[in-house]
Scaffold this active site. Structure first.
Site, short mmCIF file in Angstrom:
data_model
loop_
_atom_site.label_atom_id
_atom_site.label_comp_id
_atom_site.label_asym_id
_atom_site.label_seq_id
_atom_site.Cartn_x
_atom_site.Cartn_y
_atom_site.Cartn_z
N ILE A 1 0.84 -1.19 0.00
CA ILE A 1 0.00 0.00 0.00
C ILE A 1 0.88 1.24 0.00
O ILE A 1 1.89 1.30 0.70
CB ILE A 1 -0.90 0.02 1.25
CG1 ILE A 1 -1.77 -1.23 1.30
CG2 ILE A 1 -1.77 1.26 1.29
CD1 ILE A 1 -2.53 -1.39 2.61
N GLY B 1 1.20 -8.36 5.44
CA GLY B 1 1.67 -9.48 4.65
C GLY B 1 3.12 -9.38 4.21
O GLY B 1 3.57 -10.17 3.38
N GLU C 1 -1.67 -9.58 -1.80
CA GLU C 1 -2.70 -9.53 -0.77
C GLU C 1 -3.75 -8.48 -1.11
O GLU C 1 -4.92 -8.62 -0.77
CB GLU C 1 -2.10 -9.27 0.60
CG GLU C 1 -1.51 -7.90 0.80
CD GLU C 1 -0.96 -7.73 2.21
OE1 GLU C 1 -1.36 -6.79 2.89
OE2 GLU C 1 -0.14 -8.57 2.63
#
Length: 434
Positions: free
Chosen positions: A215, A335, A237
């Site tokens: 992200i 993750g 993910e």
């Protein structure tokens, strides 16, 4: 009984549904943009009904008012990942942080963390009586399967996604029909530094590779420099808007993937309405539970898997701190470690930690001689592979401590290199040679 009768019998309003939750129970909220805000708002309105109820969540989005100071004594946060809405609660002692790799969280629901109630958000039922978890499968599906009581906000704005996202209405105890726009993540601002980092990362990506992207601005910047690549795949993910751009351009085809060829695989979506609309009823996008998507052994079945994540600090030995600033917890493991280790198991795999060389408007180096006191090591020096900044690429795997330190100093910001070189000479009892 026909599914329509089950659904109609279980329809209720938010207030009645929330009152059925045990006052001191453990409540798991759907993840990220899938959080049912209408239900969490009702939790807060009925705070007097609850006493020390535990709220479990990973990435928080929406208002997260259950973590506010005036909720103390009613709700206590147990977070696997922190954000701007929840890190204050943990810092002030009104909440807790549980360190855990993302793919292992669902396993806790069946054992150490029994689930009293799961609050989720779904699409309206189809003609066969199935709703879709839409953009949030991750640990949410496991929470539903393990919970004693499940409340679903039925939202006509939730896309129906493919993969392992379907639930029959008989698996849900209460339905609350409330239509609201799905929460969106505003695309980050990508500056010159992020662009330089993205360009360096792109040098490590080859035609036919399968990608995992984290992200933020740096992963999004990487996507800007992949437009000339061919037949890239996605096993990640999460998926954001930038991936849609490369799919529509024909850059991401998933054609060469060795696991789920032809499919963009993820465990949740987080972006804008453009992403959600693209994923709606799109069989080329498969959302699956996190215990599968993020399992390092599953990740490793993708040949040439490249994972790209970020961090807070890297020390001269290659230890990576990604979740805390000193003793202050600011995010979580997520993750990152799942994919770092999965990339190692992948034939031809590579893992990349990409960071700006400085923080605090250039006042602090992110490459440091030692991590800040109390900082958690998220990715160990035995797991680290590539470190990338705007100044270059350092390949650390298989290198001695001295060679690692030399490589990291070369990609540090120039104004901090002398200090780092002096530390190198003290630590390793030899001269630093560029």
């Amino acid at each position: 009984m026909e599914w329509q009768n089950v659904y109609e019998k279980r329809k209720t309003n938010a207030g009645a549904a929330i009152r059925r939750i045990a006052p001191g129970g453990r409540i798991v909220l759907a993840h990220a943009a899938g959080v049912p805000i209408a239900l969490t708002d009702e939790l807060v309105r009925q705070k007097e009904h609850f006493k020390h109820a535990e709220i479990v969540q990973l990435v928080p989005m929406g208002n997260a008012r259950f973590a506010d100071a005036d909720m103390e004594g009613h709700f206590r946060l147990n977070a696997f990942f922190l954000g701007p809405y929840t890190k204050t609660a943990v810092k002030e002692g009104r909440g807790d942080f549980t360190p855990c790799c993302f793919h292992e969280i669902p396993g806790l629901f069946g054992g150490m963390l029994p689930v009293d109630a799961a609050l989720i958000q779904v699409s309206p039922p189809d003609r066969h009586g199935y709703v879709s978890l839409g953009i949030s499968v991750d640990y949410t599906l496991a929470a539903v399967k393990k919970a004693k009581y499940v409340i679903a906000q039925v939202n006509g704005s939730m896309p129906r996604t493919h993969g392992d996202t379907q639930l029959h209405v008989s698996e849900i105890d209460s339905f609350v029909e409330i239509n609201r726009p799905i929460l969106e993540l505003t695309p980050p601002v990508i500056g010159e530094t992020e662009q330089a980092i993205g360009e360096n990362c792109a040098k490590l990506i080859h035609d036919g590779d399968t990608l995992q992207l984290g992200i933020g601005a740096i992963p999004d910047a990487v996507l800007l420099f992949l437009k000339d690549k061919k037949d890239l795949g996605i096993h990640s993910e999460m998926v954001s808007d930038g991936v849609v751009e490369l799919i529509t351009r024909g850059v991401i085809t998933n054609a060469r993937k060795t696991l789920h060829p032809g499919k963009t695989v993820a465990t949740f979506l987080m972006g804008t309405k453009r992403l959600y609309d693209y994923a709606d009823d799109n069989p080329s996008i498969a959302l699956m539970p996190v215990e599968y998507v993020n399992d390092p052994y599953v990740i490793g079945q993708n040949d040439h898997l490249v994972s790209i994540n970020s961090c807070v600090q890297v020390d001269l030995t290659g230890q990576v701190a990604s979740e805390s600033v000193g003793l202050t917890q600011i995010s979580g493991i997520g993750g990152q470690l799942d994919f770092v280790r999965g990339a190692r198991l992948s034939r031809g795999g590579r893992s990349v930690i990409a960071i700006a060389s400085t923080a605090a408007k250039g006042k602090i180096s992110k490459i440091v001689s030692v991590l800040d006191e109390g900082a958690a090591v998220t990715t160990s020096r035995t797991d680290v592979d590539y470190i990338v900044t705007e100044y270059g690429i350092a390949h650390l795997r298989g290198k001695t401590l001295r060679d690692r330190a030399r490589a990291l100093i070369r990609i540090a910001h120039p104004k901090f290199r002398r200090t780092l070189a002096e530390e190198f000479e003290r630590r390793f009892c030899c001269r630093y040679d560029v």
